[in-house]
Design an enzyme around this catalytic site. Structure first.
Site, PDB file in Angstrom:
ATOM      1  N   LYS A  72      15.166  12.832 -50.248  1.00  0.00           N
ATOM      2  CA  LYS A  72      15.866  13.767 -49.272  1.00  0.00           C
ATOM      3  C   LYS A  72      15.466  15.032 -48.960  1.00  0.00           C
ATOM      4  O   LYS A  72      16.427  15.776 -48.523  1.00  0.00           O
ATOM      5  CB  LYS A  72      17.713  13.532 -49.716  1.00  0.00           C
ATOM      6  CG  LYS A  72      17.930  12.243 -50.420  1.00  0.00           C
ATOM      7  CD  LYS A  72      17.295  10.977 -49.561  1.00  0.00           C
ATOM      8  CE  LYS A  72      17.763  10.613 -48.145  1.00  0.00           C
ATOM      9  NZ  LYS A  72      17.157   9.471 -47.781  1.00  0.00           N
ATOM     10  N   HIS A 148       7.983  10.567 -55.127  1.00  0.00           N
ATOM     11  CA  HIS A 148       9.059  11.582 -55.672  1.00  0.00           C
ATOM     12  C   HIS A 148       8.457  12.024 -57.106  1.00  0.00           C
ATOM     13  O   HIS A 148       9.481  12.786 -57.770  1.00  0.00           O
ATOM     14  CB  HIS A 148      10.399  10.990 -55.610  1.00  0.00           C
ATOM     15  CG  HIS A 148      10.680  10.619 -53.954  1.00  0.00           C
ATOM     16  ND1 HIS A 148      10.738  11.361 -53.148  1.00  0.00           N
ATOM     17  CD2 HIS A 148      11.301   9.547 -53.728  1.00  0.00           C
ATOM     18  CE1 HIS A 148      11.100  10.730 -52.035  1.00  0.00           C
ATOM     19  NE2 HIS A 148      11.571   9.846 -52.387  1.00  0.00           N
ATOM     20  N   SER A 177      22.815  14.940 -49.010  1.00  0.00           N
ATOM     21  CA  SER A 177      22.033  13.692 -48.645  1.00  0.00           C
ATOM     22  C   SER A 177      21.626  12.518 -49.543  1.00  0.00           C
ATOM     23  O   SER A 177      21.795  11.409 -49.081  1.00  0.00           O
ATOM     24  CB  SER A 177      20.718  14.320 -47.674  1.00  0.00           C
ATOM     25  OG  SER A 177      19.717  13.456 -47.407  1.00  0.00           O
TER      26      SER A 177
HETATM   27  S1  PPS Z   1      13.723   9.908 -48.711  1.00  0.00           S
HETATM   28  O1  PPS Z   1      14.538   8.607 -48.837  1.00  0.00           O
HETATM   29  O2  PPS Z   1      13.621  10.516 -50.258  1.00  0.00           O
HETATM   30  O3  PPS Z   1      12.419   9.494 -48.249  1.00  0.00           O
HETATM   31  O4  PPS Z   1      14.249  10.840 -47.790  1.00  0.00           O
HETATM   32  P1  PPS Z   1      13.547  11.977 -46.832  1.00  0.00           P
HETATM   33  O5  PPS Z   1      12.923  11.555 -45.898  1.00  0.00           O
HETATM   34  O6  PPS Z   1      13.037  13.058 -47.907  1.00  0.00           O
HETATM   35  O7  PPS Z   1      14.812  12.698 -46.551  1.00  0.00           O
HETATM   36  C1  PPS Z   1      15.764  12.350 -45.616  1.00  0.00           C
HETATM   37  C2  PPS Z   1      16.338  13.608 -44.933  1.00  0.00           C
HETATM   38  O8  PPS Z   1      15.817  14.285 -44.061  1.00  0.00           O
HETATM   39  C3  PPS Z   1      16.308  14.236 -42.682  1.00  0.00           C
HETATM   40  N1  PPS Z   1      15.278  14.175 -41.840  1.00  0.00           N
HETATM   41  C4  PPS Z   1      15.146  15.079 -40.599  1.00  0.00           C
HETATM   42  N2  PPS Z   1      16.239  16.316 -40.443  1.00  0.00           N
HETATM   43  C5  PPS Z   1      15.609  16.775 -39.320  1.00  0.00           C
HETATM   44  N3  PPS Z   1      14.730  16.728 -38.390  1.00  0.00           N
HETATM   45  C6  PPS Z   1      13.902  15.820 -38.537  1.00  0.00           C
HETATM   46  N4  PPS Z   1      13.125  15.240 -37.627  1.00  0.00           N
HETATM   47  C7  PPS Z   1      14.230  14.803 -39.932  1.00  0.00           C
HETATM   48  N5  PPS Z   1      13.829  13.543 -40.160  1.00  0.00           N
HETATM   49  C8  PPS Z   1      14.494  13.132 -41.369  1.00  0.00           C
HETATM   50  C9  PPS Z   1      17.300  13.019 -42.918  1.00  0.00           C
HETATM   51  O9  PPS Z   1      18.132  13.076 -41.881  1.00  0.00           O
HETATM   52  C10 PPS Z   1      17.809  12.965 -44.143  1.00  0.00           C
HETATM   53  O10 PPS Z   1      18.586  14.428 -44.280  1.00  0.00           O
HETATM   54  P2  PPS Z   1      20.206  14.032 -44.014  1.00  0.00           P
HETATM   55  O11 PPS Z   1      20.794  15.585 -44.546  1.00  0.00           O
HETATM   56  O12 PPS Z   1      20.733  13.256 -44.891  1.00  0.00           O
HETATM   57  O13 PPS Z   1      20.569  13.844 -42.524  1.00  0.00           O
END
Ligand code: PPS
Length: 344
Positions: A72, A148, A177
């Site tokens: 996340k 991860h 998240s």
């Molecule tokens: S995972 O499941 O571990 O692979 O998740 P990960 O991709 O690391 O993290 C998901 C969070 O990143 C946010 N996210 C973004 N935020 C802003 N802009 C963009 N373009 C974007 N892409 C992914 C996603 O919404 C998750 O965060 P939260 O706070 O839950 O919204």
């Protein structure tokens, strides 16, 4: 055939109280249970060792790119960016899932609860089978890998050989998240409160934690020429600057037009609309077929992978006490280091 490098870590023995807490919080991992591995006590299903041994011996090539993150923290965002930069902004070919189509999710088998792994093996969903059971060796080079795992559980040759991009996010937003993620993927007690979860988070008693040893191990490698250390909050604040930084690191140059295109493709509102990085992700990890999943979704909560994408969202979720407890923990853990998190 090369001799495998012996994997130096075992699951640590756990107390009955620990098992009870884990079982109450994350019942899906019963009866195998969760256990801490290695020197930092990285939490994984207790039967993960054979997988970890394989990952420790994963093939690594000089053109490979590994995205290493805690869950996340901006993994998907960075994966999409990196893949497009490496593939000359080929948006047509990017119309397929990040994992399993474009990236290898290294430890997906190891982190999946034993019976879910078996359901996928026996199930009817070809995508999740491919995600789980395609060996890294079968992927074409250059390989794109998402993991991860902390660096010490990655192949020992990784940083001497491939490019590694590490993305860190402030622990308060990551916590919120992850709390949502574990509910969507049915990996925690659905009735747990965010404040209860935050206590487990601080204690490092959540799958794929503890937080600080993971981040600090990568931070200490930030000057390694094969490592690029990024913050989620910088991606939010200056996406264009981060795209340029990643392109430089990967030895690619982008035209102004390509930069414009990437920037608008990677902003949150575009990523949220992009099925290949959002909606279909849930399907890719499920033993259910698309039809079965749609029926389930109609009868329960919405399954969105991209939630809010904000910095400071924790303010809407934590009690004052939890926020203060987290701040004290962050200060304690970061004392004597130069790392600074932006929390809102
Ligand atoms: S995972 O499941 O571990 O692979 O998740 P990960 O991709 O690391 O993290 C998901 C969070 O990143 C946010 N996210 C973004 N935020 C802003 N802009 C963009 N373009 C974007 N892409 C992914 C996603 O919404 C998750 O965060 P939260 O706070 O839950 O919204």
């Amino acid at each position: 055939m090369t001799t495998p490098v012996p994997f130096p870590y075992e699951a640590q023995p756990v107390s009955a109280e620990f098992q009870k807490r884990m079982s109450a919080a994350y019942p899906v991992f019963d009866p195998v249970g969760l256990a801490p591995f290695g020197p930092t006590g990285y939490i994984m299903p207790a039967d993960a060792r054979p997988f970890l041994e394989q990952h420790y011996n994963a093939p690594v090539g000089p053109d490979d790119v590994w995205i290493v993150t805690l869950p996340k923290c901006g993994t998907t965002w960075t994966q999409e960016m990196v893949w497009l930069i490496k593939n000359d902004c080929d948006y047509e070919s990017a119309k397929c899932l990040l994992s399993p189509d474009r990236y290898h999710f290294l430890e997906i088998c190891a982190i999946t609860a034993t019976q879910c792994r078996e359901e996928i093996r026996q199930g009817q969903n070809p995508v999740s089978k491919r995600l789980m059971f395609t060996p890294l060796q079968e992927r074409p080079e250059p390989r794109f890998v998402k993991t991860h795992l902390p660096l010490h559980l990655c192949p020992p040759t990784l940083l001497d050989t491939a490019k590694v991009i590490y993305v860190a996010r402030n622990p308060k937003d990551m916590c919120v998240s992850y709390f949502n993620h574990l509910k969507v993927f049915e990996e925690r007690d659905p009735n747990m409160s965010i404040d209860e979860f935050a206590n487990l988070f601080i204690a490092g008693e959540v799958s794929q934690l503890p937080f600080f040893p993971h981040v600090l191990e990568a931070w200490n490698q930030r000057h390694n020429p094969n490592m690029l250390f990024l913050f989620f909050e910088d991606l939010k604040r200056d996406l264009r600057g981060c795209i340029k930084k990643v392109a430089d690191f990967l030895g690619k140059s982008l035209t102004g037009e390509q930069l414009d295109g990437l920037e608008s493709h990677l902003i949150f509102s575009s990523m949220k609309k992009n099925p290949w990085v959002n909606k279909s992700v849930i399907l890719a990890y499920s033993p259910l077929t698309a039809e079965q999943l749609a029926a389930k979704e109609a009868s329960s909560q919405k399954t969105e992978f991209m939630r809010k994408g904000e910095t400071g969202d924790w303010k809407k979720h934590f009690s004052k006490e939890t926020s203060a407890k987290m701040d004290a923990w962050i200060d304690r853990e970061l004392a004597g280091t130069e790392i600074k998190f932006v929390t809102g």
